[in-house]
Design an enzyme around this catalytic site. Structure first.
Site, PDB file in Angstrom:
ATOM      1  N   GLY A  68      41.429  23.019  26.417  1.00  0.00           N
ATOM      2  CA  GLY A  68      40.895  22.761  27.765  1.00  0.00           C
ATOM      3  C   GLY A  68      42.033  22.654  28.768  1.00  0.00           C
ATOM      4  N   THR A 103      46.089  17.370  28.366  1.00  0.00           N
ATOM      5  CA  THR A 103      44.626  17.265  28.244  1.00  0.00           C
ATOM      6  C   THR A 103      44.154  16.109  29.118  1.00  0.00           C
ATOM      7  OG1 THR A 103      42.803  16.608  26.782  1.00  0.00           O
ATOM      8  CG2 THR A 103      44.978  15.974  26.056  1.00  0.00           C
ATOM      9  N   ASP A 135      43.648  11.541  24.527  1.00  0.00           N
ATOM     10  CA  ASP A 135      43.298  11.239  23.136  1.00  0.00           C
ATOM     11  C   ASP A 135      44.450  11.512  22.171  1.00  0.00           C
ATOM     12  OD1 ASP A 135      43.266  13.968  23.492  1.00  0.00           O
ATOM     13  OD2 ASP A 135      41.384  14.318  22.441  1.00  0.00           O
ATOM     14  N   ASP A 162      45.228  18.026  20.754  1.00  0.00           N
ATOM     15  CA  ASP A 162      45.527  17.941  19.319  1.00  0.00           C
ATOM     16  C   ASP A 162      45.350  19.274  18.578  1.00  0.00           C
ATOM     17  OD1 ASP A 162      42.808  17.740  19.568  1.00  0.00           O
ATOM     18  OD2 ASP A 162      42.635  15.832  18.485  1.00  0.00           O
ATOM     19  N   ARG A 198      40.542  28.935  23.529  1.00  0.00           N
ATOM     20  CA  ARG A 198      40.433  28.205  22.256  1.00  0.00           C
ATOM     21  C   ARG A 198      40.301  29.271  21.188  1.00  0.00           C
ATOM     22  NH1 ARG A 198      39.311  22.871  23.978  1.00  0.00           N
ATOM     23  NH2 ARG A 198      37.920  22.724  25.775  1.00  0.00           N
ATOM     24  N   ARG A 200      35.719  14.084  25.335  1.00  0.00           N
ATOM     25  CA  ARG A 200      35.421  14.534  23.965  1.00  0.00           C
ATOM     26  C   ARG A 200      35.065  13.320  23.108  1.00  0.00           C
ATOM     27  NH1 ARG A 200      38.989  18.010  20.284  1.00  0.00           N
ATOM     28  NH2 ARG A 200      40.595  16.789  21.309  1.00  0.00           N
ATOM     29  N   ASP A 224      41.801  14.249  28.322  1.00  0.00           N
ATOM     30  CA  ASP A 224      41.101  13.276  27.470  1.00  0.00           C
ATOM     31  C   ASP A 224      41.901  12.013  27.123  1.00  0.00           C
ATOM     32  OD1 ASP A 224      38.976  15.066  27.405  1.00  0.00           O
ATOM     33  OD2 ASP A 224      39.620  16.002  25.537  1.00  0.00           O
TER      34      ASP A 224
END
Ligand code: F6P
Length: 320
Positions: free
Chosen positions: A12, A126, A130, A104, A73, A172, A128
């Site tokens: 993303g 990202t 994360d 990741d 992706r 996500r 996110d």
């Protein structure tokens, strides 16, 4: 001999990827490297979508959202035969090292390519947040500010109409965007994967608030918690006395000009990625921990437990 270094963005997109590309290209050139860009992430590696660039190729991109290198992706990259094509193209272009900007999934690809002989460094790009090997990912801050700007607007109309609004944000499987935005907005309820609240408890709370005379309610939830958030809003309307609306912010969260914080983070991490490449290192990812630039082995980074920000979770109730 001058190193030949490639850079790609994958997964993303996010605001700040361009600032990171610029940092990598400029720092690489300053270190005497020949610099290459790969379009469309790992797909571009497989398709040999690779071009040599000079410093002017990354002029005027620092403030732009998205990624000028495009992103893709490519789940097929898990297949060693697909990766072999990527390696063959890298060898054909005599590229010795690669900087891979993304989340990741991107790190996983970077690790596999390193195992196959090309030194790769991961840079966390990202929205996110994360990735456990950095306090903040590039793009998180801008995204958070976008969410806050949108939620302020939703709050205005929620208050005027004395409604209940549920704002669904991205992330996500990670609740950081919802948690940080919820605290920045002082919302009444935050629901994330780390801080779930059952439907029954939500309905009960809302009924009590209605009885106590609370006029309007703001809630923020992480995506992937409700299969049908509009249906849940309808249930709230039916059962609590609040007229409820669900607002899914969607991809507006991923666009826009990066914040100053994301640009500075991109500059610091992009430059550090080149430092590591100059030291002949690979299989590492860069990050910022306690405001210090750090790096980790990618394998280790992917196993690290995420900070669930329990200290922030505490603020939800404390500041209600
Ligand atoms: O990883 C970034 C992200 O925006 C997530 O928050 C979200 O779940 C996902 O990407 C959406 O991806 P796509 O735009 O490919 O549907």
């Amino acid at each position: 001999m001058a190193k030949r270094v490639g850079v790609l963005t994958s997964g993303g997109d996010d605001p700040g990827m361009n600032a990171a590309i610029r940092a990598v290209v400029r720092a690489g050139l300053r270190n005497g490297c020949e610099m290459y860009v790969i379009f469309e992430g790992y797909k571009g590696l497989v398709e040999n979508n690779i071009y040599k660039v000079d410093r002017s190729a990354v002029s005027e991109i620092i403030s732009r959202g998205g990624t000028v290198l495009k992103s893709a992706r490519l789940p097929e990259f898990k297949d060693i035969n697909v990766r072999k094509k990527a390696i063959a193209n890298l060898r054909k272009n005599k590229i010795d090292a690669l900087v891979c900007i993304g989340g990741d999934g991107t790190y996983m690809g970077a690790m596999r390519l390193t195992e196959m002989g090309i030194n790769c460094i991961g840079v966390p790009g990202t929205i996110d947040n994360d990735i456990a090997s950095t306090d903040y990912t590039i793009g998180f801050d801008t995204c958070l500010n976008t969410i806050v700007e949108c939620t302020d607007k939703i709050r205005d109309t929620t208050e005027s109409h004395q409604r209940c609004s549920i704002v669904e944000v991205m992330g996500r499987r990670c609740g950081d965007l919802a948690l940080f935005a919820g605290i920045a907005e002082g919302v009444d309820m935050i629901i994330t994967p780390d801080h779930p609240i059952s439907d029954e408890d939500i309905i009960e709370n809302l009924k009590e608030w209605k009885k106590a005379g609370k006029k309007h309610v703001m809630m923020i939830v992480s995506e992937n918690i409700y299969a049908n958030i509009a249906a849940f809003a309808a249930q709230i309307t039916k059962e609590t006395g609040y007229e409820c609306r669900a607002e899914v912010l969607g991809r507006i969260q991923r666009g826009g000009s990066p914040s100053a914080q994301d640009r500075v983070l991109a500059a610091r991490l992009g430059a550090h990625a080149i430092d590591l490449i100059m030291e002949g290192k690979g299989g590492l990812c860069v990050g910022l921990i306690n405001n210090k630039v750090v790096h980790y082995d990618i394998n280790e980074a992917l196993q690290l437990p995420r900070d669930k920000h329990m200290n922030l979770l505490r603020l939800i109730d404390l500041l209600k």
